[in-house]
Design a protein around this motif. Sequence first.
Motif, short mmCIF file in Angstrom:
data_model
loop_
_atom_site.label_atom_id
_atom_site.label_comp_id
_atom_site.label_asym_id
_atom_site.label_seq_id
_atom_site.Cartn_x
_atom_site.Cartn_y
_atom_site.Cartn_z
N ALA A 132 -29.69 4.94 7.63
CA ALA A 132 -29.89 5.27 6.22
C ALA A 132 -28.69 4.75 5.44
CB ALA A 132 -30.06 6.76 6.03
N VAL A 133 -28.95 4.00 4.38
CA VAL A 133 -27.85 3.39 3.64
C VAL A 133 -28.17 3.39 2.14
CG1 VAL A 133 -28.75 1.03 3.95
CG2 VAL A 133 -26.31 1.36 3.54
N GLU A 134 -27.13 3.63 1.34
CA GLU A 134 -27.22 3.56 -0.12
C GLU A 134 -26.67 2.20 -0.53
OE1 GLU A 134 -28.45 6.15 -1.94
OE2 GLU A 134 -28.71 7.34 -0.11
N SER A 164 -31.90 3.67 -1.90
CA SER A 164 -31.76 4.33 -0.59
C SER A 164 -32.74 3.67 0.36
CB SER A 164 -32.09 5.82 -0.69
OG SER A 164 -31.10 6.49 -1.40
N LEU A 165 -32.20 3.07 1.43
CA LEU A 165 -33.05 2.40 2.41
C LEU A 165 -32.99 3.16 3.73
CD1 LEU A 165 -32.01 -1.31 1.74
CD2 LEU A 165 -34.05 -0.13 0.91
N LEU A 166 -34.15 3.31 4.35
CA LEU A 166 -34.24 3.89 5.68
C LEU A 166 -34.80 2.82 6.60
CD1 LEU A 166 -33.94 6.39 7.50
CD2 LEU A 166 -36.30 6.98 6.91
N LEU A 167 -34.02 2.48 7.63
CA LEU A 167 -34.38 1.39 8.55
C LEU A 167 -34.50 1.92 9.97
CD1 LEU A 167 -31.60 -1.00 7.22
CD2 LEU A 167 -34.03 -1.20 6.69
N SER A 168 -35.30 1.23 10.76
CA SER A 168 -35.45 1.55 12.18
C SER A 168 -35.17 0.29 12.98
CB SER A 168 -36.89 2.03 12.43
OG SER A 168 -37.14 2.11 13.80
N ALA A 169 -34.37 0.43 14.04
CA ALA A 169 -34.03 -0.73 14.87
C ALA A 169 -33.64 -0.26 16.26
CB ALA A 169 -32.87 -1.51 14.25
N ASP A 172 -29.05 -1.72 20.01
CA ASP A 172 -28.21 -2.92 19.94
C ASP A 172 -28.31 -3.61 18.59
OD1 ASP A 172 -27.49 -2.41 22.54
OD2 ASP A 172 -28.72 -4.02 23.41
N ALA A 173 -29.55 -3.75 18.09
CA ALA A 173 -29.75 -4.41 16.80
C ALA A 173 -29.14 -3.59 15.68
CB ALA A 173 -31.24 -4.64 16.55
N ALA A 174 -29.27 -2.26 15.76
CA ALA A 174 -28.72 -1.39 14.72
C ALA A 174 -27.20 -1.52 14.64
CB ALA A 174 -29.12 0.06 14.98
N GLN A 175 -26.56 -1.58 15.80
CA GLN A 175 -25.10 -1.71 15.83
C GLN A 175 -24.67 -3.04 15.20
OE1 GLN A 175 -23.55 -1.44 19.81
NE2 GLN A 175 -21.52 -0.84 19.09
N ALA A 176 -25.36 -4.12 15.58
CA ALA A 176 -25.03 -5.44 15.04
C ALA A 176 -25.32 -5.51 13.54
CB ALA A 176 -25.81 -6.52 15.78
N LEU A 177 -26.43 -4.93 13.11
CA LEU A 177 -26.81 -4.93 11.69
C LEU A 177 -25.79 -4.16 10.86
CD1 LEU A 177 -28.74 -5.47 9.33
CD2 LEU A 177 -30.04 -3.45 10.04
N ARG A 178 -25.41 -3.00 11.34
CA ARG A 178 -24.45 -2.19 10.58
C ARG A 178 -23.11 -2.93 10.44
NH1 ARG A 178 -23.52 4.27 10.61
NH2 ARG A 178 -21.75 4.24 9.23
N ALA A 179 -22.64 -3.56 11.52
CA ALA A 179 -21.38 -4.32 11.46
C ALA A 179 -21.50 -5.47 10.47
CB ALA A 179 -21.03 -4.84 12.85
N GLN A 188 -19.25 -1.71 -0.51
CA GLN A 188 -20.18 -1.25 -1.54
C GLN A 188 -21.38 -0.47 -0.97
OE1 GLN A 188 -21.00 -4.05 -4.85
NE2 GLN A 188 -19.90 -5.53 -3.56
N LEU A 189 -21.53 -0.47 0.35
CA LEU A 189 -22.64 0.25 0.98
C LEU A 189 -22.15 1.61 1.47
CD1 LEU A 189 -24.11 -2.61 3.20
CD2 LEU A 189 -24.61 -2.12 0.83
N ARG A 190 -23.00 2.62 1.33
CA ARG A 190 -22.66 3.96 1.82
C ARG A 190 -23.68 4.37 2.86
NH1 ARG A 190 -23.02 5.52 -3.20
NH2 ARG A 190 -24.12 7.45 -2.73
N TRP A 191 -23.19 4.57 4.09
CA TRP A 191 -24.06 5.02 5.19
C TRP A 191 -24.17 6.53 5.15
CZ3 TRP A 191 -26.57 1.25 7.59
CH2 TRP A 191 -26.05 -0.04 7.54
N ARG A 192 -25.31 7.06 5.47
CA ARG A 192 -25.51 8.50 5.55
C ARG A 192 -26.37 8.83 6.76
NH1 ARG A 192 -30.58 9.49 3.78
NH2 ARG A 192 -31.53 8.01 2.38
N GLU A 193 -26.40 10.11 7.10
CA GLU A 193 -27.25 10.54 8.22
C GLU A 193 -28.72 10.50 7.78
OE1 GLU A 193 -26.70 11.47 11.48
OE2 GLU A 193 -24.74 10.57 11.02
#
Length: 195
Positions: A132-134, A164-169, A172-179, A188-193
């Motif tokens: 989840a990211v703002e 507010s975007l909610l993504l599913s991955a 491994d892909a989620a870790q690479a995408l977040r980085a 400028q992006l804010r991650w949330r639970e």
Amino acid sequence: MLTLREPAHAELLVRKSRFIACVQPVEGRAEAQEVVARLRSEHPGATHVCWALLAGGQSAANDDGEPSGTAGRPMLEVLRRQELDGVLATVVRYFGGIKLGAGGLVRAYTDAVAQALLQAHKVPPQRTVMLAVEVPYELEGLVRREAAAHGAELLQAVHGAEVSLLLSATEDAAQALRARLDDIGKGQLRWREPD
């Protein structure tokens, strides 16, 4: 436990009966039933569409009119012996006019699934995670493109003061995408639970 990377197929002819087997990764019973329904519509002349599912405790076996225990259960045993999970095995049978008997049916269905599995690429299962990211409006397109490039699925987009975007991955892909997004987002992006 292993799962399959993509579907694999095999076809057997046993005493004039045609057995068309497919093994494929699935998330669960609902997806498996959709696949079976599609096979029934694609093969209206088939005598039987038998299937077996092993997916996170949602195991099932269906003989689809074959004598009880001669199709679905033997197919399920092949999946179990290969220690698979998240896998659906289907066999479409076109009857060739010669009865195979219970033993012949068990062998035919078992062999069809085993032959398909010989073609399959087995891989460790990947757990799916939510992100989840703002995002500021001006970065929404960039984030969506990066998410798609990393194989992430957009589950929800809510437009308020920010997006507010909610993504599913996969993990491994989620870790690479977040980085990657942290790198190009420059703070400028804010991650949330996820909710």
